[in-house]
Design a protein around this motif. Structure first.
Motif, mmCIF file in Angstrom:
data_model
loop_
_atom_site.group_PDB
_atom_site.id
_atom_site.type_symbol
_atom_site.label_atom_id
_atom_site.label_comp_id
_atom_site.label_asym_id
_atom_site.label_seq_id
_atom_site.Cartn_x
_atom_site.Cartn_y
_atom_site.Cartn_z
ATOM 1 N N LYS A 282 22.970 -20.343 -19.284
ATOM 2 C CA LYS A 282 22.087 -20.193 -18.131
ATOM 3 C C LYS A 282 22.753 -19.305 -17.097
ATOM 4 O O LYS A 282 23.965 -19.407 -16.845
ATOM 5 C CB LYS A 282 21.750 -21.555 -17.516
ATOM 6 C CG LYS A 282 20.865 -21.463 -16.268
ATOM 7 C CD LYS A 282 20.575 -22.836 -15.667
ATOM 8 C CE LYS A 282 19.506 -23.547 -16.444
ATOM 9 N NZ LYS A 282 19.041 -24.779 -15.749
ATOM 10 N N TRP A 283 21.942 -18.438 -16.487
ATOM 11 C CA TRP A 283 22.396 -17.602 -15.372
ATOM 12 C C TRP A 283 21.378 -17.694 -14.252
ATOM 13 O O TRP A 283 20.171 -17.604 -14.493
ATOM 14 C CB TRP A 283 22.557 -16.151 -15.813
ATOM 15 C CG TRP A 283 22.930 -15.218 -14.676
ATOM 16 C CD1 TRP A 283 24.182 -14.913 -14.244
ATOM 17 C CD2 TRP A 283 22.019 -14.496 -13.831
ATOM 18 N NE1 TRP A 283 24.130 -14.046 -13.174
ATOM 19 C CE2 TRP A 283 22.804 -13.779 -12.902
ATOM 20 C CE3 TRP A 283 20.633 -14.403 -13.766
ATOM 21 C CZ2 TRP A 283 22.239 -12.966 -11.924
ATOM 22 C CZ3 TRP A 283 20.061 -13.609 -12.788
ATOM 23 C CH2 TRP A 283 20.871 -12.887 -11.874
ATOM 24 N N GLN A 284 21.843 -17.902 -13.036
ATOM 25 C CA GLN A 284 20.989 -17.919 -11.857
ATOM 26 C C GLN A 284 21.577 -17.003 -10.803
ATOM 27 O O GLN A 284 22.802 -16.994 -10.598
ATOM 28 C CB GLN A 284 20.875 -19.330 -11.266
ATOM 29 C CG GLN A 284 19.985 -20.270 -12.035
ATOM 30 C CD GLN A 284 19.909 -21.651 -11.419
ATOM 31 O OE1 GLN A 284 20.165 -22.639 -12.084
ATOM 32 N NE2 GLN A 284 19.542 -21.720 -10.151
ATOM 33 N N THR B 48 17.600 -29.365 -17.427
ATOM 34 C CA THR B 48 19.015 -29.013 -17.459
ATOM 35 C C THR B 48 19.500 -28.787 -16.028
ATOM 36 O O THR B 48 18.701 -28.608 -15.105
ATOM 37 C CB THR B 48 19.238 -27.753 -18.307
ATOM 38 O OG1 THR B 48 18.475 -26.672 -17.757
ATOM 39 C CG2 THR B 48 18.806 -27.984 -19.748
ATOM 40 N N SER C 178 17.705 -18.362 -19.156
ATOM 41 C CA SER C 178 18.369 -19.389 -19.963
ATOM 42 C C SER C 178 18.078 -19.184 -21.437
ATOM 43 O O SER C 178 17.014 -18.675 -21.823
ATOM 44 C CB SER C 178 17.927 -20.792 -19.538
ATOM 45 O OG SER C 178 16.563 -21.020 -19.850
ATOM 46 N N ASP D 3 23.928 -23.538 -25.386
ATOM 47 C CA ASP D 3 23.040 -23.194 -24.276
ATOM 48 C C ASP D 3 23.766 -22.272 -23.302
ATOM 49 O O ASP D 3 24.991 -22.330 -23.153
ATOM 50 C CB ASP D 3 22.549 -24.454 -23.543
ATOM 51 C CG ASP D 3 23.680 -25.374 -23.117
ATOM 52 O OD1 ASP D 3 24.193 -25.202 -21.983
ATOM 53 O OD2 ASP D 3 24.067 -26.265 -23.889
ATOM 54 N N SER E 99 31.186 -23.602 -16.296
ATOM 55 C CA SER E 99 30.303 -22.953 -15.325
ATOM 56 C C SER E 99 31.150 -22.281 -14.266
ATOM 57 O O SER E 99 32.259 -22.716 -13.952
ATOM 58 C CB SER E 99 29.353 -23.970 -14.688
ATOM 59 O OG SER E 99 30.071 -24.969 -13.984
ATOM 60 N N GLN F 52 18.587 -21.468 -25.205
ATOM 61 C CA GLN F 52 18.928 -22.739 -25.832
ATOM 62 C C GLN F 52 18.752 -22.590 -27.342
ATOM 63 O O GLN F 52 17.780 -21.983 -27.811
ATOM 64 C CB GLN F 52 18.036 -23.876 -25.310
ATOM 65 C CG GLN F 52 18.194 -24.154 -23.829
ATOM 66 C CD GLN F 52 17.221 -25.203 -23.317
ATOM 67 O OE1 GLN F 52 16.691 -26.015 -24.075
ATOM 68 N NE2 GLN F 52 16.965 -25.188 -22.018
ATOM 69 N N ASP G 73 12.619 -27.860 -18.968
ATOM 70 C CA ASP G 73 12.708 -26.957 -17.809
ATOM 71 C C ASP G 73 11.360 -26.298 -17.504
ATOM 72 O O ASP G 73 11.274 -25.105 -17.219
ATOM 73 C CB ASP G 73 13.785 -25.891 -18.034
ATOM 74 C CG ASP G 73 15.190 -26.465 -17.960
ATOM 75 O OD1 ASP G 73 15.357 -27.538 -17.356
ATOM 76 O OD2 ASP G 73 16.121 -25.836 -18.513
#
Length: 692
Positions: free
Chosen positions: A238-240, A163, A252, A236, A197, A254, A111
């Motif tokens: 992840k937040w967006q 990712t 993110s 893992d 998700s 990991q 990434d």
């Protein structure tokens, strides 16, 4: 045979006119993604752009292909693809060789953040496997020096593992999930993946966990190879989210760990050995912890049209437990590298013809290393000199600028980069202190000329360099192959000038490429025998003694028949290398033989597809002096091989897909050149994917 298939496909495509380069631009190219040139990449130019339009040579393995290959490690997905040769020293690990280079000579990204660190070897290493292959959306490989955008380690190329991005539409919350199970017969392996998700327009998150249980491997001779099982656990998050119009944050995490992985090639006798080097050798544990914050700006202003700022921190743990054969000394190593990095990249369109890219990078590595010894007979405990000088640091910063000039059918990419390193190694027992501050100016020029809507002539000329890292400068102690490594505080950077040129094709029915390259390396850092004996082992030391010339041809093609829905594909890669030193000329170290694959995929109906393919490699008898004493390499040369493989996929329910892959149907007994263990024999792999 492969080159015949490629030539036939090119001829058919040119006769058909191809229908324009209007294929799927999502990266989900059907069949062999590595031969698809109608996909979008982000690595070669640091912005979304069709692989057909970028001058650089690229290999893309998209999400669909990743799901089909179900790799144990990320590099498993690159077997047979254009320009990517996969080497495996021990189970649960694997590296890719790009244009004859490997390890720290190829830059690896996750990434956008560097996986390469200060203890990355310029040889096969185990760190790439600490990226969870089941969590990836795609792998992009840029073949050839990419020093303008990526700096020192991008000598042979760049391998980026990406990712999934989180994108939702509408104001209502939506939820997606996946359960995935993969079972293999050759090693009684079981891989499980669960992910969830959720989100709505402007915000989303994902969470995933992966577990791998792999037992001892059965090879094609029917033998079960000891010390080939391993366990891996990964997670893992992840937040967006949009924080303002045109501004998005991504955070993110990991994590991956192999708690106790054996070093197979050190625990069984290799070529030229009557006994294994070690009675005990376990990576215990191997671990990667990674956190990253990304701020993406899509709000044009006077300075830039778009921008990305990355702040990341990565910790690699490389602990070991070893006991050499014939000794009572049990040794424990504690090694870790902590990398902190901040990068910024900016894009600005200047009129209708120029797109300017510029940016900066800063990375700091801190190495912690310790070693202890216990005599299992007497219980005596002692502190030993560590593998790396404890407290070593490596800092680098860089600025770069590049221009993409498009005018009519002509596209010219140019760029320059200035890099500066500060390397500090404290003095220790048996090892001198080191303080180095190398810097360099690198650059590239690339050209693409549009012969037709679907055909490009491409060429690239680039200069790259790599500063010595802590492993090059400070590694100390026993090495595999009855060697003892002594440090060298006088290393200089190595550099390369590389030229490649060829053709790219991209259309609805046909896509492909054929690229020829030539690379000249000077002051290459090479491990050489000093002629001395230390503790009964051959002393080796890293030195700038090699002038390396590499050249080769990389080719891939895909031809799709509309009726029946049949796709043919083939790849072939050939590399040849020669090293010049003060003692003469010899073949380059661990250069792959001719390799590739060819196959066909038939979509019988919407819910059912079948695929048959072959992987192959020619024999390799051009061995360097180091190859000849490496117990992983047959001194008579590595034999050529070929395997037959098949895959059937069935969408049993709208949410459930089942696939069965049969690998090495003829139960061929073989080994990849330079690898430390034999490949699996006949192997049936069942995959179940359930989405909800």
């Amino acid at each position: 045979m492969v080159l015949t298939v490629l030539a036939f496909s090119i001829g058919q495509a040119m006769a058909a006119g191809n229908g324009g380069a209007n294929g799927d631009m999502t990266g989900e190219c059907r069949g062999d993604d590595a031969a698809c040139l109608d996909t979008v990449q982000v690595t070669a130019t640091k912005r979304p752009e069709s692989t057909l339009d970028v001058p650089a040579a690229t290999t893309i393995v998209g999400g669909a292909r990743l799901r089909e290959t179900a790799p144990q490690t990320p590099m498993d997905a690159l077997h047979g693809e254009v320009g990517t040769f996969v080497q495996q020293t021990t189970p649960g690990q694997g590296v890719v060789i790009v244009r004859g280079l490997k390890g720290s000579e190829v830059l690896h990204l996750v990434d956008g953040f560097r996986l390469n660190n200060a203890i990355f070897r310029n040889a096969p290493n185990q760190y790439i496997a600490l990226v969870d292959g089941q969590s990836l959306d795609r792998i992009e490989v840029v073949r050839g020096p990419s020093s303008t955008l990526y700096g020192g380690d991008a000598m042979g190329g760049v391998v980026q593992m990406l990712t999934p991005e989180l994108r939702f539409e509408g104001n209502d919350w939506q939820w997606n999930g996946r359960l995935r199970a993969i079972a293999g017969s050759a090693d009684d392996s079981l891989i499980g993946r669960a992910e969830l998700s959720g989100g709505r327009e402007g915000m989303g998150f994902s969470l995933g966990v992966t577990s791998q249980e792999v037992n001892d491997l059965r090879s094609g001779d029917g033998e079960t190879r000891p010390f080939t099982g391993f366990t891996q656990r990964s997670a893992d998050f992840k937040w967006q989210g949009d924080i303002a119009p045109g501004h998005e944050l991504m955070f993110s995490l990991q994590y991956s760990q192999q708690p106790r992985t054996p070093r197979h090639d050190a625990l069984v006798p290799g070529f030229g050995q009557t006994a294994p080097e070690n009675a005990i050798f376990f990576f215990e544990p191997q671990e990667r912890r990674f956190a990253q914050l990304r701020w993406r700006i899509d709000a044009p202003n006077a300075l830039f049209d778009d921008a990305e700022l990355h702040l990341g921190r990565q910790v690699i743990v490389d602990d070991r437990r070893t006991r050499a054969t014939g000794t009572p000394n049990l040794e424990r190593e504690y090694n870790r590298d902590t990398t902190t990095g901040i990068t910024g990249q900016f894009g600005k369109s200047l009129g209708s013809e120029h797109h300017l890219s510029y940016g900066f990078e800063f990375h700091r590595d801190v190495v912690d290393s310790a070693k202890t010894r216990v005599n299992v007979n007497t219980g005596a405990f002692s502190v030993r000199a560590p593998r790396f000088p404890d407290g070593s640091t490596m800092r680098n910063w860089a600025i770069y600028v590049g221009d993409d000039w498009r005018r009519g059918r002509f596209d010219l990419n140019t760029g320059l980069r200035y890099s500066k390193y500060d390397i500090e190694i404290p003095a220790g027992a048996g090892a001198p202190g080191v303080s180095l501050s190398p810097d360099d100016l690198t650059g590239n020029i690339g050209m693409a000329f549009e012969l037709s809507e679907s055909t490009r002539i491409v060429a690239n000329l680039g200069r790259g360099f790599r500063a010595p890292n802590i492993f090059d400068l400070g590694v100390f102690g026993p090495r595999p192959g009855n060697r003892f490594s002594s440090p060298n505080p006088n290393l200089k950077p190595e550099n390369v000038i590389s030229l490649d040129a060829g053709l790219k094709f991209g259309g609805e029915r046909f896509s492909g490429e054929i690229i020829a390259f030539r690379s000249e390396y000077r002051d290459k850092i090479t491990s050489v025998l000093t002629g001395n004996i230390v503790d009964g082992a051959l002393e080796v030391q890293n030195r700038n003694v090699t002038r390396l010339d590499l050249w080769g041809i990389e080719a891939g093609a895909r031809y799709r028949m509309p009726s029946p829905d049949l796709e043919l594909y083939a790849t072939a890669t050939y590399t040849r290398g020669d090293e010049d030193t003060d003692t003469g000329t010899m073949p380059a170290d661990r250069v792959p033989p001719l390799f590739g694959k060819l196959g066909a995929r038939w979509q019988l109906r919407d819910t059912l597809s079948v695929e048959g393919y072959g992987l192959y490699a020619a024999g390799q008898d051009r061995l360097s002096a180091r190859d000849l004493i490496d117990p992983r390499v047959n001194p008579n040369g590595t034999a050529g091989w070929g395997t037959l493989n098949a895959r059937v996929a069935w969408r049993a329910l709208p949410a459930l897909e089942l696939s069965l892959r049969a690998e090495n149907l003829a139960d061929k007994h073989y080994r990849e050149h330079g690898s430390g263990l034999d490949e699996p024999g006949r192997n049936f792999i069942l995959t179940a994917d359930y989405r909800f």
